[in-house]
Motif scaffolding. Structure first.
Motif, PDB file in Angstrom:
ATOM      1  N   ALA A 162       0.836  -1.203   0.000  1.00 37.79           N
ATOM      2  CA  ALA A 162       0.000   0.000   0.000  1.00 37.79           C
ATOM      3  C   ALA A 162       0.870   1.252   0.000  1.00 37.79           C
ATOM      4  O   ALA A 162       0.586   2.224  -0.718  1.00 37.79           O
ATOM      5  CB  ALA A 162      -0.934  -0.010   1.210  1.00 37.79           C
ATOM      6  N   GLY A 163       1.929   1.239   0.778  1.00 35.28           N
ATOM      7  CA  GLY A 163       2.842   2.379   0.803  1.00 35.28           C
ATOM      8  C   GLY A 163       3.516   2.602  -0.537  1.00 35.28           C
ATOM      9  O   GLY A 163       3.638   3.743  -1.010  1.00 35.28           O
ATOM     10  N   VAL A 164       3.959   1.526  -1.162  1.00 37.20           N
ATOM     11  CA  VAL A 164       4.615   1.642  -2.471  1.00 37.20           C
ATOM     12  C   VAL A 164       3.607   2.155  -3.506  1.00 37.20           C
ATOM     13  O   VAL A 164       3.945   3.000  -4.347  1.00 37.20           O
ATOM     14  CB  VAL A 164       5.237   0.302  -2.912  1.00 37.20           C
ATOM     15  N   ALA A 165       2.383   1.683  -3.435  1.00 37.02           N
ATOM     16  CA  ALA A 165       1.345   2.160  -4.361  1.00 37.02           C
ATOM     17  C   ALA A 165       1.105   3.660  -4.168  1.00 37.02           C
ATOM     18  O   ALA A 165       0.915   4.390  -5.155  1.00 37.02           O
ATOM     19  CB  ALA A 165       0.053   1.373  -4.165  1.00 37.02           C
ATOM     20  N   LEU A 166       1.118   4.123  -2.930  1.00 32.92           N
ATOM     21  CA  LEU A 166       0.959   5.559  -2.675  1.00 32.92           C
ATOM     22  C   LEU A 166       2.124   6.358  -3.253  1.00 32.92           C
ATOM     23  O   LEU A 166       1.923   7.436  -3.821  1.00 32.92           O
ATOM     24  CB  LEU A 166       0.833   5.826  -1.177  1.00 32.92           C
ATOM     25  N   VAL A 167       3.333   5.838  -3.111  1.00 27.87           N
ATOM     26  CA  VAL A 167       4.495   6.511  -3.692  1.00 27.87           C
ATOM     27  C   VAL A 167       4.337   6.574  -5.214  1.00 27.87           C
ATOM     28  O   VAL A 167       4.572   7.616  -5.833  1.00 27.87           O
ATOM     29  CB  VAL A 167       5.813   5.804  -3.299  1.00 27.87           C
ATOM     30  N   ALA A 168       3.918   5.477  -5.826  1.00 26.83           N
ATOM     31  CA  ALA A 168       3.745   5.429  -7.281  1.00 26.83           C
ATOM     32  C   ALA A 168       2.662   6.392  -7.750  1.00 26.83           C
ATOM     33  O   ALA A 168       2.737   6.913  -8.868  1.00 26.83           O
ATOM     34  CB  ALA A 168       3.405   4.009  -7.725  1.00 26.83           C
ATOM     35  N   ALA A 169       1.661   6.637  -6.915  1.00 24.90           N
ATOM     36  CA  ALA A 169       0.547   7.506  -7.297  1.00 24.90           C
ATOM     37  C   ALA A 169       0.874   8.988  -7.139  1.00 24.90           C
ATOM     38  O   ALA A 169       0.116   9.840  -7.615  1.00 24.90           O
ATOM     39  CB  ALA A 169      -0.682   7.160  -6.453  1.00 24.90           C
ATOM     40  N   GLY A 170       1.984   9.291  -6.495  1.00 26.31           N
ATOM     41  CA  GLY A 170       2.343  10.691  -6.269  1.00 26.31           C
ATOM     42  C   GLY A 170       2.523  11.470  -7.558  1.00 26.31           C
ATOM     43  O   GLY A 170       2.990  10.945  -8.554  1.00 26.31           O
ATOM     44  N   ARG A 171       2.128  12.720  -7.525  1.00 28.07           N
ATOM     45  CA  ARG A 171       2.280  13.614  -8.681  1.00 28.07           C
ATOM     46  C   ARG A 171       3.050  14.830  -8.229  1.00 28.07           C
ATOM     47  O   ARG A 171       2.471  15.722  -7.652  1.00 28.07           O
ATOM     48  CB  ARG A 171       0.930  14.039  -9.238  1.00 28.07           C
ATOM     49  N   PRO A 172       4.317  14.880  -8.421  1.00 27.30           N
ATOM     50  CA  PRO A 172       5.184  13.893  -9.051  1.00 27.30           C
ATOM     51  C   PRO A 172       5.602  12.814  -8.052  1.00 27.30           C
ATOM     52  O   PRO A 172       5.361  12.955  -6.852  1.00 27.30           O
ATOM     53  CB  PRO A 172       6.406  14.722  -9.459  1.00 27.30           C
ATOM     54  N   VAL A 173       6.227  11.771  -8.562  1.00 20.25           N
ATOM     55  CA  VAL A 173       6.806  10.757  -7.679  1.00 20.25           C
ATOM     56  C   VAL A 173       7.985  11.417  -6.965  1.00 20.25           C
ATOM     57  O   VAL A 173       8.855  11.995  -7.602  1.00 20.25           O
ATOM     58  CB  VAL A 173       7.274   9.516  -8.481  1.00 20.25           C
ATOM     59  N   ARG A 174       7.985  11.354  -5.663  1.00 20.46           N
ATOM     60  CA  ARG A 174       9.013  12.022  -4.858  1.00 20.46           C
ATOM     61  C   ARG A 174      10.251  11.142  -4.724  1.00 20.46           C
ATOM     62  O   ARG A 174      10.157   9.970  -4.321  1.00 20.46           O
ATOM     63  CB  ARG A 174       8.477  12.347  -3.475  1.00 20.46           C
ATOM     64  N   ALA A 175      11.401  11.714  -5.031  1.00 20.09           N
ATOM     65  CA  ALA A 175      12.660  10.972  -4.985  1.00 20.09           C
ATOM     66  C   ALA A 175      12.921  10.410  -3.590  1.00 20.09           C
ATOM     67  O   ALA A 175      13.339   9.257  -3.448  1.00 20.09           O
ATOM     68  CB  ALA A 175      13.811  11.866  -5.430  1.00 20.09           C
ATOM     69  N   GLY A 176      12.682  11.204  -2.564  1.00 21.88           N
ATOM     70  CA  GLY A 176      12.924  10.723  -1.200  1.00 21.88           C
ATOM     71  C   GLY A 176      12.060   9.530  -0.845  1.00 21.88           C
ATOM     72  O   GLY A 176      12.522   8.595  -0.181  1.00 21.88           O
ATOM     73  N   ALA A 177      10.815   9.541  -1.298  1.00 21.95           N
ATOM     74  CA  ALA A 177       9.923   8.414  -1.035  1.00 21.95           C
ATOM     75  C   ALA A 177      10.398   7.166  -1.770  1.00 21.95           C
ATOM     76  O   ALA A 177      10.338   6.053  -1.231  1.00 21.95           O
ATOM     77  CB  ALA A 177       8.496   8.768  -1.442  1.00 21.95           C
ATOM     78  N   VAL A 178      10.884   7.345  -2.987  1.00 22.62           N
ATOM     79  CA  VAL A 178      11.413   6.203  -3.746  1.00 22.62           C
ATOM     80  C   VAL A 178      12.637   5.641  -3.035  1.00 22.62           C
ATOM     81  O   VAL A 178      12.804   4.417  -2.945  1.00 22.62           O
ATOM     82  CB  VAL A 178      11.756   6.601  -5.200  1.00 22.62           C
ATOM     83  N   GLU A 179      13.475   6.504  -2.511  1.00 23.15           N
ATOM     84  CA  GLU A 179      14.661   6.034  -1.786  1.00 23.15           C
ATOM     85  C   GLU A 179      14.272   5.225  -0.554  1.00 23.15           C
ATOM     86  O   GLU A 179      14.937   4.240  -0.217  1.00 23.15           O
ATOM     87  CB  GLU A 179      15.545   7.217  -1.413  1.00 23.15           C
ATOM     88  N   VAL A 180      13.189   5.592   0.111  1.00 26.15           N
ATOM     89  CA  VAL A 180      12.698   4.807   1.252  1.00 26.15           C
ATOM     90  C   VAL A 180      12.247   3.429   0.778  1.00 26.15           C
ATOM     91  O   VAL A 180      12.544   2.408   1.420  1.00 26.15           O
ATOM     92  CB  VAL A 180      11.566   5.550   1.992  1.00 26.15           C
ATOM     93  N   VAL A 181      11.538   3.376  -0.340  1.00 23.23           N
ATOM     94  CA  VAL A 181      11.100   2.088  -0.901  1.00 23.23           C
ATOM     95  C   VAL A 181      12.318   1.237  -1.258  1.00 23.23           C
ATOM     96  O   VAL A 181      12.363   0.043  -0.926  1.00 23.23           O
ATOM     97  CB  VAL A 181      10.192   2.296  -2.139  1.00 23.23           C
ATOM     98  N   VAL A 182      13.291   1.838  -1.907  1.00 21.66           N
ATOM     99  CA  VAL A 182      14.512   1.107  -2.271  1.00 21.66           C
ATOM    100  C   VAL A 182      15.191   0.574  -1.008  1.00 21.66           C
ATOM    101  O   VAL A 182      15.604  -0.594  -0.953  1.00 21.66           O
ATOM    102  CB  VAL A 182      15.479   2.003  -3.078  1.00 21.66           C
ATOM    103  N   GLY A 183      15.286   1.405   0.022  1.00 24.01           N
ATOM    104  CA  GLY A 183      15.881   0.962   1.286  1.00 24.01           C
ATOM    105  C   GLY A 183      15.123  -0.194   1.901  1.00 24.01           C
ATOM    106  O   GLY A 183      15.720  -1.156   2.391  1.00 24.01           O
ATOM    107  N   GLY A 184      13.795  -0.125   1.869  1.00 28.28           N
ATOM    108  CA  GLY A 184      12.981  -1.228   2.379  1.00 28.28           C
ATOM    109  C   GLY A 184      13.211  -2.507   1.604  1.00 28.28           C
ATOM    110  O   GLY A 184      13.320  -3.599   2.181  1.00 28.28           O
ATOM    111  N   ASN A 185      13.307  -2.378   0.295  1.00 30.05           N
ATOM    112  CA  ASN A 185      13.567  -3.561  -0.534  1.00 30.05           C
ATOM    113  C   ASN A 185      14.941  -4.160  -0.241  1.00 30.05           C
ATOM    114  O   ASN A 185      15.097  -5.385  -0.186  1.00 30.05           O
ATOM    115  CB  ASN A 185      13.442  -3.209  -2.021  1.00 30.05           C
ATOM    116  N   LEU A 186      15.931  -3.300  -0.042  1.00 28.91           N
ATOM    117  CA  LEU A 186      17.268  -3.808   0.273  1.00 28.91           C
ATOM    118  C   LEU A 186      17.304  -4.470   1.651  1.00 28.91           C
ATOM    119  O   LEU A 186      17.974  -5.498   1.833  1.00 28.91           O
ATOM    120  CB  LEU A 186      18.298  -2.681   0.171  1.00 28.91           C
ATOM    121  N   LEU A 187      16.580  -3.910   2.603  1.00 31.85           N
ATOM    122  CA  LEU A 187      16.498  -4.552   3.933  1.00 31.85           C
ATOM    123  C   LEU A 187      15.808  -5.911   3.846  1.00 31.85           C
ATOM    124  O   LEU A 187      16.235  -6.869   4.496  1.00 31.85           O
ATOM    125  CB  LEU A 187      15.772  -3.644   4.925  1.00 31.85           C
TER     126      LEU A 187
END
Length: 137
Positions: A67-92
């Motif tokens: 749900a969080g990733v979907a919210l990041v994807a829906a952002g207008r524009p997609v926020r770089a900081g939010a994407v970095e959090v998603v990337v960090g979560g995926n790496l963890l």
């Protein structure tokens, strides 16, 4: 007379907005895994060697993450900081999955070991794709 040039858009397998598409794909896959872990925990526990309670917990986490990733994807524009959090979560998640296998955290079956490492590779792939597409912006 001033002329401006812009970088030509190259076609992408991920569509017009590859970052948004990569995030959406991550959300769908994470959500599907979460639902499967919740709905089929007793069946998957025997197949994978992970206790049903742990699968339910992981499933709940994955649904929230999706749900969080979907919210990041829906952002207008997609926020770089939010994407970095998603990337960090995926790496963890990737590191935790590999560590669980190496440390023998669960009594994984062969199928369970293969599944945990396979999904870790997929999640690492999402992280790499998201980071690469973020850098092209």
């Amino acid at each position: 007379m001033t002329t401006t040039t812009s970088r030509p858009r190259t076609p992408s397998l991920l569509g017009a907005d590859p970052l948004r598409t990569a995030l959406r794909l991550d959300a769908v896959v994470s959500g599907a895994n979460g639902l499967a872990y919740l709905a089929a925990a007793p069946l998957l526990a025997d197949l994978l060697g992970v206790p049903a309670g742990a699968l339910r917990g992981l499933g709940g986490f994955l649904l929230v993450f999706a749900a969080g990733v979907a919210l990041v994807a829906a952002g207008r524009p997609v926020r770089a900081g939010a994407v970095e959090v998603v990337v960090g979560g995926n790496l963890l998640w990737t590191a935790g999955s590999v560590a669980a296998v190496v440390a023998g955290r669960f009594d994984l079956t062969t199928a369970g070991t293969v599944w945990v490492l396979l999904q870790a590779a997929v999640v690492a792939g999402f992280a790499a794709l998201q980071l690469a597409t973020l850098r092209t912006r």
